[in-house]
Write an enzyme that holds these catalytic residues in place. Structure first.
Site, PDB file in Angstrom:
ATOM      1  N   THR A 193       0.841  -1.192   0.000  1.00 51.09           N
ATOM      2  CA  THR A 193       0.000   0.000   0.000  1.00 51.09           C
ATOM      3  C   THR A 193       0.867   1.229   0.000  1.00 51.09           C
ATOM      4  OG1 THR A 193      -1.816   1.115   1.081  1.00 51.09           O
ATOM      5  CG2 THR A 193      -0.171   0.116   2.500  1.00 51.09           C
ATOM      6  N   GLU A 279     -10.173   9.223  -1.219  1.00 49.16           N
ATOM      7  CA  GLU A 279     -10.461  10.616  -1.539  1.00 49.16           C
ATOM      8  C   GLU A 279     -11.848  10.758  -2.161  1.00 49.16           C
ATOM      9  OE1 GLU A 279      -5.820  11.928  -2.307  1.00 49.16           O
ATOM     10  OE2 GLU A 279      -7.096  11.401  -4.005  1.00 49.16           O
TER      11      GLU A 279
END
Length: 408
Positions: A193, A279
């Site tokens: 990640t 987001e």
């Protein structure tokens, strides 16, 4: 707003014996925020990592890989946010080396015993002087119970800290697992990640830990996507201090399987938290592909759906324009796919059968499912017995706004 993201209470975040954490304000990009983190590891801690496969690997990634390859005695990690130190050429590499040298000097270590990490804006020089000047404050702040502070310190566009902590019994010994991660955009890891750190006070030898780290990444961080972009800085680090006294030397040890499962579950939770805090995201989507001929085939279909802007925007609008899912399956790259064998479900609603609209499907049923915050998309390909799952989110107006204004 994060989608059903659970942050543990402070008293539910267990310190990992053998690790101390400190944070400080370095002013890397913004003033008055803690943007520098150090993890100090006791001697004997095993460290393993997997990193981005992006060919434009950031300077700290290159240094981490070299230090891990050359030393089995890593004693410190240093993380800055606000600047990725990527696309910075030879000066960027020099800045990462200077960071390691400075921290090593303060700790009485060799620079090769330090791993550096950076996250933030790409193609801008790292203000290494500011970073180095803040290291003493970070060291003075170091405490075993500062995981919560570290989870905040490594954030960029994240709106919530991402933490997982639990304890389990391994053959009569209580073992702790605690980890943090960060990431909200530029997420389609091809190893792990954006940044993830997972620690246990169980003990494992370095070679076994490295194998386990790759396996864990493939079942967690390598099964998430926000926007299909693989970052230059993706890093996942697994730490095993051995301070609990539970030492596992091989996969044959009966304690290995439950520990490996607990670590995998922790990593999966940290990975899913990234998607839940993506987001601008308003929907958390699980893409489950069944009856594939291979894992590669299942993931091709899952990622084709998860990456489609048309699919993601339809989910944001709760618009059951589900032909977009069929189109994504069709271009996933399975040349001999027999669409006549395909079945598609949206939650508990069967949408397509034998490659066409299910006779019982009603658009109101599809809209009901799409209005939910968490949605399961299930596809049966009718080609084999392999299944796999990818986690993703929708695209909203806010995603565009955040990324348009990212450097402001």
């Amino acid at each position: 707003m994060a989608i059903n993201l659970q942050i543990p209470a402070r008293d539910a975040i267990f310190p990992v014996q053998g690790i101390r954490i400190g944070t400080a304000e370095a002013g890397i990009r913004k003033a008055d925020r803690r943007d520098l983190t150090v993890l100090l590891l006791d001697a004997g801690t095993s460290v393993a990592g997997v990193f981005t496969r992006n060919r434009f690997r950031a300077a700290p990634v290159q240094v981490c890989e070299a230090h891990l390859a050359g030393s089995q005695d890593i004693r410190a990690l240093v993380i800055n946010t606000g600047n990725a130190n990527a696309g910075t050429g030879a000066p960027g590499l020099q800045a990462s080396h200077e960071t390691c040298t400075a921290l090593a000097a303060l700790l009485g270590l060799d620079a090769r015993q330090v791993l550096p990490f950076s996250t933030g804006v790409i193609l801008e020089p790292l203000p290494v002087d500011r970073l180095i000047a803040a290291l003493p404050a970070a060291l003075a702040d170091a405490q075993p119970n500062h995981w919560f502070e570290a989870a905040h310190s490594i954030m960029t566009t994240d709106t919530q800290p991402k933490i997982h902590s639990r304890q389990l019994d391994l053959g009569g010994t209580t073992v702790t697992i605690t980890g943090i991660s960060k990431g909200a955009g530029m997420i389609r890891p091809n190893m792990a990640t954006m940044l993830g750190y997972l620690a246990t006070d169980a003990g494992l030898p370095p070679a076994l830990l490295q194998t386990l780290t790759r396996q864990i990444a493939d079942q967690s961080f390598n099964r998430i996507t926000v926007d299909g972009d693989t970052s230059t800085n993706d890093s996942f680090i697994l730490l095993a201090t051995g301070a609990s006294g539970a030492r596992i030397e091989s996969t044959q040890d009966p304690r290995y399987a439950p520990l490996a499962q607990a670590l995998t579950d922790a990593a999966r939770d940290l990975a899913q938290k990234i998607v839940r805090d993506a987001e601008g995201a308003t929907k958390f989507m699980t893409i489950q592909v069944e009856q594939a001929a291979s894992t590669e085939e299942a993931l091709k279909v899952a990622y084709a759906i998860a990456h489609s802007p048309l699919v993601k925007t339809a989910f944001y609008a709760s618009d059951p324009n589900l032909g977009r899912i069929l189109a994504a399956i069709g271009y996933a790259g399975i040349d001999d796919l027999d669409v006549g064998k395909l079945t598609l479900w949206l939650g508990d609603v069967q949408v397509a059968t034998a490659g066409g609209r299910d006779p019982a499907y009603q658009e109101a049923d599809g809209q009901r499912v799409m209005a939910q915050a968490e949605i399961l998309v299930r596809v049966a390909l009718g080609r084999g017995a392999v299944s796999d799952t990818v986690y993703t989110c929708d695209f909203s107006h806010e995603y565009v706004s955040i990324n348009a204004d990212y450097r402001s």
